[in-house]
Write a protein that holds these residues in place. Structure first.
Motif, PDB file in Angstrom:
ATOM      1  N   ALA A   9      35.727  40.746  53.332  1.00  0.00           N
ATOM      2  CA  ALA A   9      34.741  39.960  52.302  1.00  0.00           C
ATOM      3  C   ALA A   9      35.604  38.459  52.364  1.00  0.00           C
ATOM      4  O   ALA A   9      36.585  38.546  52.202  1.00  0.00           O
ATOM      5  CB  ALA A   9      34.641  40.476  50.966  1.00  0.00           C
ATOM      6  N   SER A  10      34.639  37.635  52.432  1.00  0.00           N
ATOM      7  CA  SER A  10      35.096  36.281  52.537  1.00  0.00           C
ATOM      8  C   SER A  10      35.097  35.724  50.793  1.00  0.00           C
ATOM      9  O   SER A  10      36.162  34.837  50.617  1.00  0.00           O
ATOM     10  CB  SER A  10      34.110  35.375  53.114  1.00  0.00           C
ATOM     11  OG  SER A  10      32.574  35.363  52.763  1.00  0.00           O
ATOM     12  N   GLU A  11      34.136  36.373  50.093  1.00  0.00           N
ATOM     13  CA  GLU A  11      34.153  35.739  48.703  1.00  0.00           C
ATOM     14  C   GLU A  11      33.581  36.973  47.840  1.00  0.00           C
ATOM     15  O   GLU A  11      32.975  37.881  48.286  1.00  0.00           O
ATOM     16  CB  GLU A  11      33.511  34.704  48.301  1.00  0.00           C
ATOM     17  CG  GLU A  11      33.992  33.537  49.138  1.00  0.00           C
ATOM     18  CD  GLU A  11      32.754  32.483  48.692  1.00  0.00           C
ATOM     19  OE1 GLU A  11      33.085  31.461  47.522  1.00  0.00           O
ATOM     20  OE2 GLU A  11      31.814  32.223  49.420  1.00  0.00           O
ATOM     21  N   SER A  12      34.400  37.172  46.736  1.00  0.00           N
ATOM     22  CA  SER A  12      33.819  38.059  45.401  1.00  0.00           C
ATOM     23  C   SER A  12      33.935  37.642  44.302  1.00  0.00           C
ATOM     24  O   SER A  12      34.638  36.834  43.935  1.00  0.00           O
ATOM     25  CB  SER A  12      34.762  39.432  45.473  1.00  0.00           C
ATOM     26  OG  SER A  12      34.737  40.320  46.654  1.00  0.00           O
ATOM     27  N   VAL A  64      28.933  40.570  43.282  1.00  0.00           N
ATOM     28  CA  VAL A  64      28.471  40.263  44.636  1.00  0.00           C
ATOM     29  C   VAL A  64      29.544  39.804  45.415  1.00  0.00           C
ATOM     30  O   VAL A  64      30.633  39.517  44.890  1.00  0.00           O
ATOM     31  CB  VAL A  64      27.358  39.214  44.700  1.00  0.00           C
ATOM     32  CG1 VAL A  64      25.902  39.636  43.822  1.00  0.00           C
ATOM     33  CG2 VAL A  64      27.791  37.803  43.998  1.00  0.00           C
ATOM     34  N   LYS A 116      30.439  38.373  49.605  1.00  0.00           N
ATOM     35  CA  LYS A 116      29.751  37.814  50.914  1.00  0.00           C
ATOM     36  C   LYS A 116      30.743  38.193  52.061  1.00  0.00           C
ATOM     37  O   LYS A 116      31.973  38.410  52.184  1.00  0.00           O
ATOM     38  CB  LYS A 116      29.915  36.300  50.807  1.00  0.00           C
ATOM     39  CG  LYS A 116      28.899  35.663  49.676  1.00  0.00           C
ATOM     40  CD  LYS A 116      29.172  34.130  49.459  1.00  0.00           C
ATOM     41  CE  LYS A 116      28.887  33.434  50.573  1.00  0.00           C
ATOM     42  NZ  LYS A 116      29.161  32.054  50.348  1.00  0.00           N
ATOM     43  N   GLY A 117      30.156  38.633  53.488  1.00  0.00           N
ATOM     44  CA  GLY A 117      30.707  38.714  54.505  1.00  0.00           C
ATOM     45  C   GLY A 117      30.643  39.999  55.098  1.00  0.00           C
ATOM     46  O   GLY A 117      31.108  40.239  56.413  1.00  0.00           O
TER      47      GLY A 117
END
Length: 293
Positions: A17-20, A274, A276-277
């Motif tokens: 994941a690039s961001e959480s 949520v 991303k990635g």
């Protein structure tokens, strides 16, 4: 009673994941019958955690991880003490007719807990049951206990038979579900009868857990003992909120630990967020609840 609780939530991603961005309702509630001595949240990867109190009075922690990571581990540690809840005898002795008049006079304060919410609505079947169980001359305490017993007797606890978004109407028709479903069915019937009710999420110490702790054996999985538990609080004339557990047909007491409450489960979800990635590969949740001597 004094308890220590370790709640672990482990997200494993299919890739990185690039961001959480996450929000957690894991700190036990402070109430007149529950005192939190200590609570801490540990995260891997480590990051800054912010805290606030939401509209319903629940303690919330939120955080963001803005670097690549393949998993997210959230550990909540709590040390707390519970005590028996006392109620005003007059509050449970009021008739349904009198109680409704009182609730109508407080409709602004009780609005969220008297009306449909995103996850709890009702229909003709719900109204029919409410009418049969809540006669205008019945005392509210007896009527609510009868409803608690009716749900326990009429519905079968079946793990995996429902999802987190299963409607109340589906549970009513299938007559099976888990603690979340039974709590929301009870709330739907109460609100349909013009009686305020709210959803509660937390933990419960079962008999098998207590005996296993004494003997050193692994605890057998019982109703309400896995991950987290759900029950309800019904509003009474006079301002008390009476905690009832339809899954176990009992009044929620010292062995129930309250975390959060709201209109329905959507207001009380232990963790949500949520990322991303990538996508989720696995999510595991475990709870260790121990009574202290």
């Amino acid at each position: 009673m004094r308890f220590t609780i370790h709640h672990r939530t482990h997200y494993r991603y299919a890739g990185e994941a690039s961001e959480s961005f996450m929000e957690a309702r894991l700190k036990p509630a402070e109430t007149p019958f529950q005192k939190v001595h200590a609570h801490r949240l540990e995260l891997q990867p480590a990051c800054t955690v912010n805290a606030y109190t939401d509209y319903f009075g629940n303690a919330v922690h939120n955080f963001s991880i803005i670097r690549r990571h393949g998993e997210l581990l959230i550990d909540s540690f709590a040390d707390l003490e519970t005590a028996p809840q006392t109620l005003s005898p007059a509050g449970v002795a009021v008739t349904i007719s009198e109680a409704r008049q009182i609730f109508r006079s407080e409709k602004l304060r009780l609005y969220e807990f008297l009306n449909p919410s995103p996850a709890i609505t009702w229909d003709a079947q719900t109204h029919t049951i409410a009418k049969s169980l809540f006669g205008s001359r019945d005392e509210i305490g007896d009527a609510v206990l009868n409803l608690n017993r009716w749900i326990h007797d009429e519905f079968k606890y079946v793990t995996g038979s429902t999802g987190i978004d299963t409607p109340v109407s589906t549970v009513m028709n299938k007559r099976e579900g888990v603690c979340q479903d039974f709590a929301q069915v009870m709330i739907a019937i109460l609100r349909s009868a013009d009686i305020p009710a709210r959803y509660v999420v937390g933990y419960i110490e079962t008999d098998s857990q207590r005996q296993a702790a004494k003997s050193g054996r692994a605890a057998k999985k019982l109703i309400g003992a896995a991950e987290s538990h759900a029950w309800i609080e019904v509003g009474l004339p006079g301002g008390d909120w009476w905690p009832l557990d339809p899954t176990n047909n009992c009044v929620a007491g010292e062995r129930h630990v309250k975390i959060a409450s709201g209109r329905d489960y959507l207001d009380c979800t232990p963790t949500k967020g949520v990322f991303k990635g990538t996508s989720t590969k696995a999510l595991t949740v475990s709870v260790k609840m121990e009574r202290q001597a």
